[in-house]
Write a protein that holds these residues in place. Sequence first.
Motif, PDB file in Angstrom:
ATOM      1  N   MET A   1       0.857  -1.183   0.000  1.00 53.98           N
ATOM      2  CA  MET A   1       0.000   0.000   0.000  1.00 53.98           C
ATOM      3  C   MET A   1       0.886   1.224   0.000  1.00 53.98           C
ATOM      4  O   MET A   1       1.839   1.314   0.770  1.00 53.98           O
ATOM      5  N   ALA A   2       0.583   2.173  -0.878  1.00 52.45           N
ATOM      6  CA  ALA A   2       1.370   3.403  -0.969  1.00 52.45           C
ATOM      7  C   ALA A   2       1.110   4.274   0.241  1.00 52.45           C
ATOM      8  O   ALA A   2       0.067   4.232   0.867  1.00 52.45           O
ATOM      9  N   LYS A   3       2.104   5.156   0.516  1.00 51.27           N
ATOM     10  CA  LYS A   3       1.992   6.054   1.668  1.00 51.27           C
ATOM     11  C   LYS A   3       0.889   7.077   1.456  1.00 51.27           C
ATOM     12  O   LYS A   3       0.251   7.504   2.404  1.00 51.27           O
ATOM     13  N   SER A   4       0.696   7.509   0.213  1.00 56.46           N
ATOM     14  CA  SER A   4      -0.336   8.508  -0.047  1.00 56.46           C
ATOM     15  C   SER A   4      -1.717   8.018   0.284  1.00 56.46           C
ATOM     16  O   SER A   4      -2.650   8.785   0.456  1.00 56.46           O
ATOM     17  N   SER A   5      -1.880   6.727   0.384  1.00 54.24           N
ATOM     18  CA  SER A   5      -3.190   6.184   0.728  1.00 54.24           C
ATOM     19  C   SER A   5      -3.525   6.400   2.194  1.00 54.24           C
ATOM     20  O   SER A   5      -4.644   6.165   2.629  1.00 54.24           O
ATOM     21  N   ALA A   6      -2.524   6.872   2.973  1.00 55.66           N
ATOM     22  CA  ALA A   6      -2.809   7.118   4.396  1.00 55.66           C
ATOM     23  C   ALA A   6      -3.806   8.261   4.573  1.00 55.66           C
ATOM     24  O   ALA A   6      -4.468   8.376   5.599  1.00 55.66           O
ATOM     25  N   GLU A   7      -3.876   9.143   3.593  1.00 53.12           N
ATOM     26  CA  GLU A   7      -4.829  10.230   3.685  1.00 53.12           C
ATOM     27  C   GLU A   7      -6.256   9.757   3.435  1.00 53.12           C
ATOM     28  O   GLU A   7      -7.200  10.486   3.687  1.00 53.12           O
ATOM     29  N   LEU A   8      -6.416   8.498   2.879  1.00 55.09           N
ATOM     30  CA  LEU A   8      -7.735   7.931   2.618  1.00 55.09           C
ATOM     31  C   LEU A   8      -8.252   7.268   3.878  1.00 55.09           C
ATOM     32  O   LEU A   8      -7.504   6.638   4.633  1.00 55.09           O
ATOM     33  N   THR A   9      -9.535   7.417   4.090  1.00 57.84           N
ATOM     34  CA  THR A   9     -10.141   6.785   5.264  1.00 57.84           C
ATOM     35  C   THR A   9     -10.158   5.279   5.096  1.00 57.84           C
ATOM     36  O   THR A   9     -10.155   4.740   3.995  1.00 57.84           O
ATOM     37  N   ARG A  10     -10.198   4.616   6.246  1.00 57.21           N
ATOM     38  CA  ARG A  10     -10.243   3.147   6.237  1.00 57.21           C
ATOM     39  C   ARG A  10     -11.510   2.646   5.566  1.00 57.21           C
ATOM     40  O   ARG A  10     -11.519   1.654   4.839  1.00 57.21           O
ATOM     41  N   GLU A  11     -12.610   3.348   5.831  1.00 53.96           N
ATOM     42  CA  GLU A  11     -13.883   2.934   5.257  1.00 53.96           C
ATOM     43  C   GLU A  11     -13.863   3.024   3.744  1.00 53.96           C
ATOM     44  O   GLU A  11     -14.365   2.124   3.046  1.00 53.96           O
ATOM     45  N   LEU A  12     -13.255   4.070   3.168  1.00 57.41           N
ATOM     46  CA  LEU A  12     -13.202   4.225   1.713  1.00 57.41           C
ATOM     47  C   LEU A  12     -12.315   3.157   1.075  1.00 57.41           C
ATOM     48  O   LEU A  12     -12.650   2.602   0.022  1.00 57.41           O
ATOM     49  N   GLN A  13     -11.208   2.843   1.738  1.00 55.15           N
ATOM     50  CA  GLN A  13     -10.314   1.800   1.198  1.00 55.15           C
ATOM     51  C   GLN A  13     -11.019   0.440   1.157  1.00 55.15           C
ATOM     52  O   GLN A  13     -10.927  -0.292   0.160  1.00 55.15           O
ATOM     53  N   ASP A  14     -11.738   0.102   2.230  1.00 51.75           N
ATOM     54  CA  ASP A  14     -12.452  -1.176   2.233  1.00 51.75           C
ATOM     55  C   ASP A  14     -13.551  -1.186   1.186  1.00 51.75           C
ATOM     56  O   ASP A  14     -13.818  -2.215   0.557  1.00 51.75           O
ATOM     57  N   SER A  15     -14.212  -0.061   0.985  1.00 50.50           N
ATOM     58  CA  SER A  15     -15.271  -0.007  -0.017  1.00 50.50           C
ATOM     59  C   SER A  15     -14.706  -0.207  -1.424  1.00 50.50           C
ATOM     60  O   SER A  15     -15.319  -0.864  -2.266  1.00 50.50           O
ATOM     61  N   ILE A  16     -13.531   0.352  -1.690  1.00 47.61           N
ATOM     62  CA  ILE A  16     -12.888   0.161  -3.005  1.00 47.61           C
ATOM     63  C   ILE A  16     -12.515  -1.305  -3.210  1.00 47.61           C
ATOM     64  O   ILE A  16     -12.686  -1.870  -4.293  1.00 47.61           O
ATOM     65  N   ARG A  17     -12.005  -1.964  -2.165  1.00 46.92           N
ATOM     66  CA  ARG A  17     -11.647  -3.395  -2.299  1.00 46.92           C
ATOM     67  C   ARG A  17     -12.884  -4.247  -2.572  1.00 46.92           C
ATOM     68  O   ARG A  17     -12.840  -5.179  -3.370  1.00 46.92           O
ATOM     69  N   ARG A  18     -13.976  -3.933  -1.881  1.00 50.17           N
ATOM     70  CA  ARG A  18     -15.199  -4.697  -2.134  1.00 50.17           C
ATOM     71  C   ARG A  18     -15.708  -4.451  -3.551  1.00 50.17           C
ATOM     72  O   ARG A  18     -16.235  -5.345  -4.197  1.00 50.17           O
ATOM     73  N   SER A  19     -15.561  -3.238  -4.054  1.00 51.35           N
ATOM     74  CA  SER A  19     -16.010  -2.944  -5.403  1.00 51.35           C
ATOM     75  C   SER A  19     -15.179  -3.685  -6.448  1.00 51.35           C
ATOM     76  O   SER A  19     -15.691  -4.070  -7.501  1.00 51.35           O
ATOM     77  N   LEU A  20     -13.904  -3.915  -6.160  1.00 59.94           N
ATOM     78  CA  LEU A  20     -12.998  -4.640  -7.078  1.00 59.94           C
ATOM     79  C   LEU A  20     -12.684  -6.020  -6.502  1.00 59.94           C
ATOM     80  O   LEU A  20     -11.522  -6.437  -6.458  1.00 59.94           O
ATOM     81  N   SER A  21     -13.704  -6.714  -6.071  1.00 57.99           N
ATOM     82  CA  SER A  21     -13.489  -8.002  -5.396  1.00 57.99           C
ATOM     83  C   SER A  21     -12.888  -9.054  -6.327  1.00 57.99           C
ATOM     84  O   SER A  21     -12.224  -9.986  -5.883  1.00 57.99           O
TER      85      SER A  21
END
Length: 1089
Positions: A1-21
């Motif tokens: 996981m890139a460092k820039s993703s730290a600015e993304l909320t945990r909820e948004l990251q999980d939602s993206i993973r579920r969308s690209l399951s």
Amino acid sequence: MAKSSAELTRELQDSIRRSLSQAAVLQQHRVKLETKPKKFEDRVLALTSWRLHLFPLKVPAKVESSFNVLEIRAFNTLSQNQILVETERGMVSMRLPSAESVDQVTRHVSSALSKVCPGPGSLIRRGNADTPEGPRDTSPNSETSTSTAHSVCGGFSETYAALCDYNGLHCREEVQWDVDTIYHAEDNREFNLLDFSHLESRDLALMVAALAYNQWFTKLYCKDLRLGSEVLEQVLHTLSKSGSLEELVLDNAGLKTDFVQKLAGVFGENGSCVLHALTLSHNPIEDKGFLSLSQQLLCFPTGLTKLCLAKTAISPRGLQALGQTFGANPAFASSLQYLDLSKNPGLLATDEANALYSFLAQPNALVHLDLAGTDCAIDLLLGALLHGCCSHLTYLNLARNSCSHRKGREAPPAFKQFFSSTYTLSHINLSATRLPLEALRALLQGLSLNSHLSDLHLDLSSCELRSAGAQALQEQLWAVTCVGSLDLSDNGFDSDLLTLVPALGKNKSLKHLFLGKNFNVKAKTLEEILHKLVQLIQEEDCSLQSLSVADSRLKLRTSILINALGSNTCLAKVDLSGNGMEDIGAKMLSKALQINSSLRTILWDRNNTSALGFLDIARALESNRTLRFMSFPVSDISQAYRSAPERTEDVWQKIQWYLVRNNHSQTCPQEQAFRLQQGLVTSSAEQMLQRLCGRVQEEVQALRLCPLEPVQDELLYARDLIKDAKNSRALFPSLYELGHMLANDGPVRQRLESVASEVSKAVDKELQVILESMVSLTQELCPVAMRVAEGHNKMLSNVAEHVTVPRNFIRGALLEQAGQDIQNKLDEVKLSVVTYLTNSIVDEILQELYHSHKSLARHLAQLKTLSDPPGGPCQGQDLSSRGRDRNHDRDETTDDELGTNIDTMAIKKQKRCRKIRPVSAFISGSPQDVESQLGSLGIPPGWFSGLGSSQPTASGSWEGLSELPTHGYKLRHQTQGRPRPPRTTPPGPGRPSQAPVPGTRQENGTATRLDEGLEDFFSRRVMDESSRCGAQAHPQFHQAPRPWRAPVSTHLPESPLQWQCSKSSLSGRFPHVLFPPHRALSPCSLNVL
């Protein structure tokens, strides 16, 4: 996981993973997307293996846009961490939060593109609009490496997955697994579309497209599978891009003329094309495609090594263009090795074929030439081959052609010249070609003069040779030493096989013989032919290794040939298919397999064999451990399975299990072979030795009082011979036991023991060297990890104690596997030596005993002549002694006829007869048929019908009856008054009705009892004493008396088989009469007969 993703909320990251399951998310970056000029909005950039996704900053996450890495036309890195991506659908500009994020995205895209299309700039353009591209690490271990040398099968699975993602299709994991596992394990560089023929056409198209930049696969293969237009388009695309595809096979793939035209254009576009083998057989390409292809092949710098255009509807016009291309492009003269133009009727029937003949007449590299079914004039072709193809040509197929387009009986000189001049030819196919007699003679003469060829396969099947061809083969085939395999099937030889089969046996270089479909003769002639064939394979110096009588419809007479397979030692393969021999043939085959130890392959089908027949074969294979292969009898198994499915399945499983067992190294049952040879060797000669010893013993006893010194010397020598003859009975088992004792702990086993010890030491040393080298290389590549591993548990330093090959394994591999094979072969050679020594000694003893018998018989006759009074013998000599003297006269005649070749005329005939199993009673014919069969084995026909005393004459006939008196006392029928039962069977249609036998009723009208007079019949004497005395006292019996000789009999029968034949033949004619072997026919009983 890139460092820039730290600015993304945990909820948004999980939602993206579920969308690209369905795909693993590798990176997530918060970016500024340029939606309008100089207007940026926040988005989330998610990277998967083959695609870039853009999401808005909302939950739940939904994909706003995405594009595959293969859609990228240009990937530019700008200032201020900005990336400009040019895709097929437009431009995408985004700004990343840091330079590190830019580097991560760039490396990911570069790595993905390198897996799909190796080499920079091969598929897309890369660049930087403002600043020059920085240095990129292209080492094999770097992420941006474009090398696929270390990937499995050249990275096919990654390319295939990327193409599936690019086209929006589901990726077939089974395709990836098959390629990564099966193809890689077999090191297979041939991509076979038949392995995936169960998939849809678009799936096949993606697989072909994945080969465009693949460096692993060098061959694309498809046969008997119609390809759709989308697949063919990808084939053309792959050929236009590939720099590694060397061979293309599209056999019966549904190609049309337009595909070949496009293919010719692709050859012109791809300057890096390395294709050198092209197969387009069984596709209706026609002349348009060939004209385009010929023009393009004219510019091929390296030419082609293989070109297959069988059954492509090409006309002489297209062939002319192809031949001109061969001649105009000098590369084909040195590159073309395989040319197949077969199954194109009329292709070589016109003058347009001269262009091809001109190419063939020039020095070339052709190894394989197939022109079957092209209406080729063989004489013209051989004339061209004589000048250009004598050095390399090994395979020549000219089946279904004509010998010449000109009428004439003279054979073209090219026949003899070419076949006498070729150097490397190993296969000649002239089947279904009407060869004139002179052409056949020229062919055989040319081959007989050729000293360069060996083990040549000559196919002359279906050539309609008939009687004239059989005569030519008889006259010239014996001198052809280069032919190792000869196919004479379906030539209408029929009865000519009677003389052709012995002629074939004279050629000692012939190893494989095919004689099927040549047995359309009557039953009696067929049996004679089969016996000739049996004689051929039973010869001691027979060179045949395989024999085929397939599709000959021999029916039950197949057993004549099968019975000879039991003790046959030359044949390793036999084909009995298509003979309809039924279950009785299978039973006879099972009996042969129980004692045969040389057969390795049996082909049999279409014989009307039921489950019972297969059961007999299974029982035989239980004790047979040498048969390795038996073809699957599809027709018979199917028929048997319909009637008895469970039994058929069980029996065939047993057969397959026994064959699998036989294919593993194991101890062969030498005791069985010993007993079989003992029966053939000792039993055949023992009866002759006993008879000779008995005759010589009688003569020694009669001459023991003779005072002459030469006679006494011969008597002493005869006694020594008798002693040797008695000792020879124990010679065979004694020699075998001696060899067995010496071989138990012989030098072979001792040497294998020492070799096993040396090999174990060599294995340990090799493992030590390999381990040290591996440890050194590991330290060089991974020094840090190596130090950590040694610090933890010293794994690599102690691995030598655990990696070793057990000594028991090496010893078992050498002694139990290789050693057992060597021991089996040694036992076979040992048994052959014992057999040879025993045969030689027994033959010598038989010869010397026979000479001694002849010499003593002469002495005895001379002494008897000197002792007889001048007036002749006593007139009162009885009739019985006269009969013995007549037998003695015939005995001397028999001895004169035998001569000195007793070993050839007796022992060898007996061995040959004992090797061949007698014909079963179920399939035996009439006595006349049996007599003809015995005649084919060299046994005189008179032996079959002859009946004599305990010492039968050589002719075995009733000629002795002609010496009996014909006048005088009238013979009476002593049982004429025996009552007969009334006839109850009605007369046949062609037989007139007869009156009832008189005497069947008594005078009072009552019926006569059937058993009346039965007790008197068995107690009544055939001839009373008064009749016998009256016959002897009649004056007619004493007129013109003959001089009588000594009663000592010197008759020697040629073979014990003569006794068996005489008894069996008479018992067959008179089934209710038994002839005891100890009973001799006296003159009185002859009077009754």
